[in-house]
Design a protein around this motif. Structure first.
Motif, PDB file in Angstrom:
ATOM      1  N   THR A 241      35.666  42.929  33.007  1.00  0.00           N
ATOM      2  CA  THR A 241      36.454  44.047  33.543  1.00  0.00           C
ATOM      3  C   THR A 241      36.403  45.285  32.658  1.00  0.00           C
ATOM      4  O   THR A 241      36.725  46.380  33.122  1.00  0.00           O
ATOM      5  CB  THR A 241      37.917  43.614  33.727  1.00  0.00           C
ATOM      6  N   ASP A 242      35.964  45.133  31.391  1.00  0.00           N
ATOM      7  CA  ASP A 242      35.872  46.292  30.499  1.00  0.00           C
ATOM      8  C   ASP A 242      34.508  46.975  30.576  1.00  0.00           C
ATOM      9  O   ASP A 242      34.207  47.868  29.776  1.00  0.00           O
ATOM     10  CB  ASP A 242      36.176  45.905  29.060  1.00  0.00           C
ATOM     11  N   MET A 250      29.643  40.089  42.357  1.00  0.00           N
ATOM     12  CA  MET A 250      31.087  39.890  42.426  1.00  0.00           C
ATOM     13  C   MET A 250      31.381  38.796  43.455  1.00  0.00           C
ATOM     14  O   MET A 250      30.881  38.848  44.584  1.00  0.00           O
ATOM     15  CB  MET A 250      31.786  41.180  42.821  1.00  0.00           C
ATOM     16  N   LYS A 251      32.194  37.834  43.063  1.00  0.00           N
ATOM     17  CA  LYS A 251      32.346  36.620  43.861  1.00  0.00           C
ATOM     18  C   LYS A 251      33.734  36.524  44.496  1.00  0.00           C
ATOM     19  O   LYS A 251      34.746  36.759  43.837  1.00  0.00           O
ATOM     20  CB  LYS A 251      32.077  35.400  42.985  1.00  0.00           C
ATOM     21  N   SER A 298      36.126  36.354  35.116  1.00  0.00           N
ATOM     22  CA  SER A 298      36.371  37.759  35.444  1.00  0.00           C
ATOM     23  C   SER A 298      35.527  38.274  36.598  1.00  0.00           C
ATOM     24  O   SER A 298      35.849  39.311  37.191  1.00  0.00           O
ATOM     25  CB  SER A 298      36.121  38.637  34.213  1.00  0.00           C
ATOM     26  N   ASP A 299      34.430  37.585  36.950  1.00  0.00           N
ATOM     27  CA  ASP A 299      33.593  38.043  38.043  1.00  0.00           C
ATOM     28  C   ASP A 299      34.015  37.444  39.387  1.00  0.00           C
ATOM     29  O   ASP A 299      33.342  37.656  40.397  1.00  0.00           O
ATOM     30  CB  ASP A 299      32.114  37.759  37.769  1.00  0.00           C
ATOM     31  N   TYR A 300      35.132  36.706  39.399  1.00  0.00           N
ATOM     32  CA  TYR A 300      35.737  36.249  40.646  1.00  0.00           C
ATOM     33  C   TYR A 300      36.925  37.161  40.967  1.00  0.00           C
ATOM     34  O   TYR A 300      37.694  37.523  40.077  1.00  0.00           O
ATOM     35  CB  TYR A 300      36.188  34.793  40.537  1.00  0.00           C
ATOM     36  N   LEU A 301      37.074  37.490  42.234  1.00  0.00           N
ATOM     37  CA  LEU A 301      38.042  38.497  42.648  1.00  0.00           C
ATOM     38  C   LEU A 301      39.378  37.877  43.032  1.00  0.00           C
ATOM     39  O   LEU A 301      39.479  36.662  43.251  1.00  0.00           O
ATOM     40  CB  LEU A 301      37.471  39.300  43.818  1.00  0.00           C
ATOM     41  N   ASP A 302      40.397  38.710  43.144  1.00  0.00           N
ATOM     42  CA  ASP A 302      41.737  38.225  43.463  1.00  0.00           C
ATOM     43  C   ASP A 302      41.896  38.014  44.967  1.00  0.00           C
ATOM     44  O   ASP A 302      40.929  38.096  45.737  1.00  0.00           O
ATOM     45  CB  ASP A 302      42.793  39.186  42.916  1.00  0.00           C
ATOM     46  N   ASN A 305      40.540  40.567  47.308  1.00  0.00           N
ATOM     47  CA  ASN A 305      39.091  40.742  47.160  1.00  0.00           C
ATOM     48  C   ASN A 305      38.739  41.916  46.251  1.00  0.00           C
ATOM     49  O   ASN A 305      37.771  42.650  46.482  1.00  0.00           O
ATOM     50  CB  ASN A 305      38.386  40.910  48.515  1.00  0.00           C
ATOM     51  N   GLY A 306      39.522  42.061  45.195  1.00  0.00           N
ATOM     52  CA  GLY A 306      39.262  43.113  44.217  1.00  0.00           C
ATOM     53  C   GLY A 306      39.724  42.701  42.842  1.00  0.00           C
ATOM     54  O   GLY A 306      40.130  41.561  42.598  1.00  0.00           O
ATOM     55  N   ARG A 307      39.666  43.645  41.918  1.00  0.00           N
ATOM     56  CA  ARG A 307      40.150  43.431  40.563  1.00  0.00           C
ATOM     57  C   ARG A 307      40.325  44.790  39.901  1.00  0.00           C
ATOM     58  O   ARG A 307      39.785  45.807  40.369  1.00  0.00           O
ATOM     59  CB  ARG A 307      39.155  42.589  39.744  1.00  0.00           C
TER      60      ARG A 307
END
Length: 455
Positions: A241-242, A250-251, A298-302, A305-307
């Motif tokens: 995310t940084d 993005m998953k 971190s490459d899985y989304l909330d 479907n974002g982060r």
């Protein structure tokens, strides 16, 4: 017929428009503007696209301290259609002014569900819909309700149908279709034929492209904004995310449930039964066939479907949605925005602007990102006979010119890839056999490739 004789894949690294120094807000500067080019469409049985006479992309962008107003007809620069599920509609003028907040707000209360119709706008002015197609399972009659040809739904919709699965036959090559003239995408707006596993052969019959093409080596472009004002990106992003960790897909954190019958929802709620799982109603038919798995990477989304993350346009970070795809680059549920918004839904379609605004005029100049252009060129087959196709990987924001030169350096054919599309063609049927040079230019950046034409 589709132009398949030769394919030149060109990954032209991201040029971005120079904006006024005070106009650096991506919700102002990211829209594709056009007031000259008109759109086209295919109809069943006719492989020549017809003009619809409607301006493509967005016609103006105006802003105040708090709001951005985007005027658009909702027509993409890539051809639309045909829609082979009997849909009688074509993409028509939406005559829209869409009002977006410049400062989106996180929703700290109960999440707001996405709804039928527009839930966002892509940067070419085309509508974004969510996963649903308006059809559900009537548990009382064990049949469909809602949507064309079905009785209306009444009461609670316990099993809600997935449009991306059930409407695939009616999507054009760009994975879009109209609802009473409102052309839209439910999913990642990249052409079927560019996926690693091609789920629809519509591109073989009626050629089109899409808003952008996935490039697995670069962070995907900003392709739209949701109705809560937060940006939407394509399928690829920074792993961390940084902004570190390299480029990854993005998953989605939604997975198909391990169930043999539709008797309960994922949270354990006992509900009226849906149809038995079968080849007619496979897992994935309904939204409720999925469950959300809390991400541990971190490459899985909330669940939206974002982060929150660093992106090229937001170096200090922003919440962002991603148009998710699977390992085969096929659209992955919930596709773009999840079943609920992350932020406070603020955007709306308005009939007029009732405050003092400034008109944004993008510069005609372009900068070369990173100081060096990178091409990935693939020629299939070589020699070619009838056509040369130039496929741009990424998002075209300024016109790309394509020239075919003979060995003396004279231009014998030319074409373009227009902003908001990804592909251009040069016909070669009438040319003599021999070596030629393809020259592709955007701004002052040029790439050349030798091709052989042989009939």
């Amino acid at each position: 017929m589709m132009k398949t004789n030769i394919l030149v894949l060109l990954a032209l690294s991201g040029w971005v428009s120079n904006a006024n120094a005070q106009e650096t807000d991506p919700v102002i500067t990211s829209w594709l503007q056009n007031n000259t080019q008109t759109g086209s469409y295919y109809t069943t049985g006719n492989s020549t696209a017809a003009s619809n006479g409607l301006l493509v992309n967005c016609q103006s962008v105006k802003y105040s301290n708090s709001w951005v107003y985007v005027s658009t007809k909702g027509i993409p620069s890539y051809p639309t259609g045909p829609f082979q599920d009997g849909n009688p509609s074509q993409a028509t003028d939406q005559n829209g002014i869409f009002k977006f907040p410049r400062v989106p707000q996180k929703n700290t209360g109960t999440p707001v569900a996405t709804n039928m119709g527009n839930i966002g706008i892509f940067i070419n002015g085309v509508a974004l819909f969510d996963f649903q197609d308006g059809v559900a399972w009537n548990t009382a009659t064990s049949s469909w309700c809602g949507g064309p040809g079905n009785p209306p739904c009444s009461g609670t919709k316990y099993w809600t149908r997935d449009a991306v699965v059930f409407e695939r036959k009616g999507f054009d090559c760009a994975k879009g279709h109209p609802a009473q003239g409102n052309y839209h995408h439910h999913q990642n707006p990249s052409a079927f034929k560019l996926d690693k596993q091609v789920l629809s052969t519509i591109c073989n019959l009626y050629d089109a492209d899409g808003l952008y093409a996935i490039d697995s080596t670069k962070h995907s472009p900003l392709i739209g904004f949701a109705y809560d004002g937060y940006p939407i990106y394509g399928a690829m992003g920074y792993k961390n995310t940084d902004g570190t960790g390299g480029i990854v897909r993005m998953k989605s954190s939604f997975s198909l449930r391990n169930i043999t019958a539709r008797t309960h929802h994922a949270d354990g709620t006992d509900v009226p039964d849906g149809p038995a799982i079968s080849s007619t109603y496979p897992l994935g038919t309904f939204k409720e066939d999925y469950e959300f798995i809390t991400p541990t990477s971190s490459d899985y989304l909330d669940e939206h479907n974002g982060r929150f993350c660093v992106t090229p346009e937001y170096p200090n970070g922003t919440y962002a949605y991603f148009a998710t795809v699977d390992v085969n680059w096929n659209s992955a549920f919930p596709y773009v925005v999840g079943t609920t918004y992350y932020g406070v839904k603020q955007a709306a379609k308005v009939t007029a602007i009732s405050e003092t605004v400034t008109t944004y005029s993008p510069s005609a100049g372009v900068n070369l990102e990173g100081g060096k252009m990178q091409f990935a060129v693939q020629i299939v087959p070589n020699p070619a006979a009838d056509f040369i196709a130039v496929q741009y990987l990424g998002l075209v924001k300024t016109t790309v010119t394509i020239s075919l030169l003979d060995v003396q350096g004279r231009i014998v054919k030319s074409s373009k890839v227009e902003p908001g599309s990804t592909i251009g063609y040069i016909e070669t049927q009438e040319l003599y056999d021999g070596n030629y040079i393809i020259k592709v230019q955007q701004g002052d950046q040029i790439q050349s490739q030798v091709v052989l034409i042989h009939h």
